[in-house]
Structures are given as structure tokens and as C-alpha cells.
Write a protein that holds these residues in place. Structure first.
Motif, PDB file in Angstrom:
ATOM      1  N   ARG A   1       0.496  -0.995   0.039  1.00  0.00           N
ATOM      2  CA  ARG A   1      -0.440  -0.023  -0.128  1.00  0.00           C
ATOM      3  C   ARG A   1       0.901   1.223   0.003  1.00  0.00           C
ATOM      4  NH1 ARG A   1      -5.220   1.225   0.597  1.00  0.00           N
ATOM      5  NH2 ARG A   1      -5.757  -0.633   0.957  1.00  0.00           N
TER       6      ARG A   1
ATOM      7  N   ASN B   1       1.078   3.824  -3.189  1.00  0.00           N
ATOM      8  CA  ASN B   1       1.466   5.665  -2.589  1.00  0.00           C
ATOM      9  C   ASN B   1       1.916   6.199  -3.314  1.00  0.00           C
ATOM     10  OD1 ASN B   1      -1.624   5.341  -2.047  1.00  0.00           O
ATOM     11  ND2 ASN B   1      -0.905   5.059   0.558  1.00  0.00           N
TER      12      ASN B   1
ATOM     13  N   ASP C   1       1.691   9.138  -6.247  1.00  0.00           N
ATOM     14  CA  ASP C   1       2.586  10.373  -5.858  1.00  0.00           C
ATOM     15  C   ASP C   1       4.301  10.741  -7.030  1.00  0.00           C
ATOM     16  OD1 ASP C   1       1.230  10.473  -3.551  1.00  0.00           O
ATOM     17  OD2 ASP C   1       3.090   9.713  -1.973  1.00  0.00           O
TER      18      ASP C   1
END
Length: 139
Positions: free
Chosen positions: A118, A122, A126
């Protein structure tokens, strides 16, 4: 030698969930099965380098995960280097190292290290949003 190769074919076909199509003709199988069969052919000789251009592009999510796990095994256990081109964040999550390209140039790099899936996802998102910038569609 022949027995060893046939055994390897069966093992790879089982891992990619295509054992039931080994004796079928291409017109008798789905596009996803054809894609996985092509990957099986590439994996059977234990290559040291695998070039994969959008390898999950024609696959459903379950088949994609099966294929990406097989590539991970090739990388981790057999030492194969995998150079994969993808726009799919899900596929990228299976990679240990990601190079991001923009206009044909490497603009960012991300190493998974000890990140959980996870967190890695992310970080990928980003970086993608930073590469895109706010004015990507500005006139």
C-alpha cells in the motif's frame, strides 16, 4: 532433457493457469490465454533477461496477478532481470525498482526496499502526479 523440458512446461502452465489449453490451437483459446501462453514460452528456457511490454494489457485482474507473481519468482528465485514497460500502477507494484519516464527521459526512480504494498502504491501515485504537473493540459 526432453522429460525435464516437458515437466517445466507443465509447471509453468500450471502456475499460469493454462494447463487445460496445452493441446489446443490458438483459435480455440481466449486472448488472455494466448497472452499467458506467450509468457509461458518465454519463461520455459529460464532466461536471464525478460523484456515485457505491457505484459498484462490483455489480461483480467486475476490473470494479471498470476502472471506478475510468476515474473516475481523468475526475478527472485532464478535471478532473471525483468525490464517491464507499463502504465499500470497495479503491475508496477510488483517491481522492486521503477524508473519513471517523461518525454523519453528518466525523471524519477523508486526502489521498493521494505515498503509494504500500500505504501509503495501511494509512492508510485505521488511520483506520477508530480511528473504530470498541474499544467500538463495548459494551452
Amino acid at each position: 532433457m526432453k522429460e525435464r523440458t516437458e515437466s517445466r512446461i507443465k509447471d509453468i502452465a500450471k502456475a499460469l493457469h493454462i494447463r487445460d489449453i496445452l493441446r489446443k490451437f490458438p483459435y480455440e483459446v481466449s486472448g488472455g490465454q494466448k497472452q499467458r501462453a506467450a509468457c509461458a514460452r518465454a519463461l520455459v528456457n529460464k532466461p536471464k533477461l525478460i523484456l515485457a511490454d505491457e505484459p498484462t494489457g490483455a489480461l483480467d485482474s486475476k490473470s494479471s496477478a498470476v502472471l506478475l507473481r510468476a515474473l516475481q519468482v523468475m526475478n527472485r528465485e532464478l535471478g532473471a532481470t525483468i525490464l517491464m514497460v507499463t502504465h499500470d500502477v497495479f503491475s508496477a507494484c510488483y517491481c522492486e525498482r521503477i524508473l519513471f519516464l517523461s518525454d523519453g527521459k528518466i525523471c524519477a526512480e523508486l526502489n521498493r526496499g521494505s515498503m509494504e504494498k500500500r505504501e509503495y502504491l501511494n509512492r508510485i501515485l505521488d511520483i506520477q502526479s508530480q511528473i504530470g504537473g498541474e499544467d500538463i493540459y495548459a494551452e
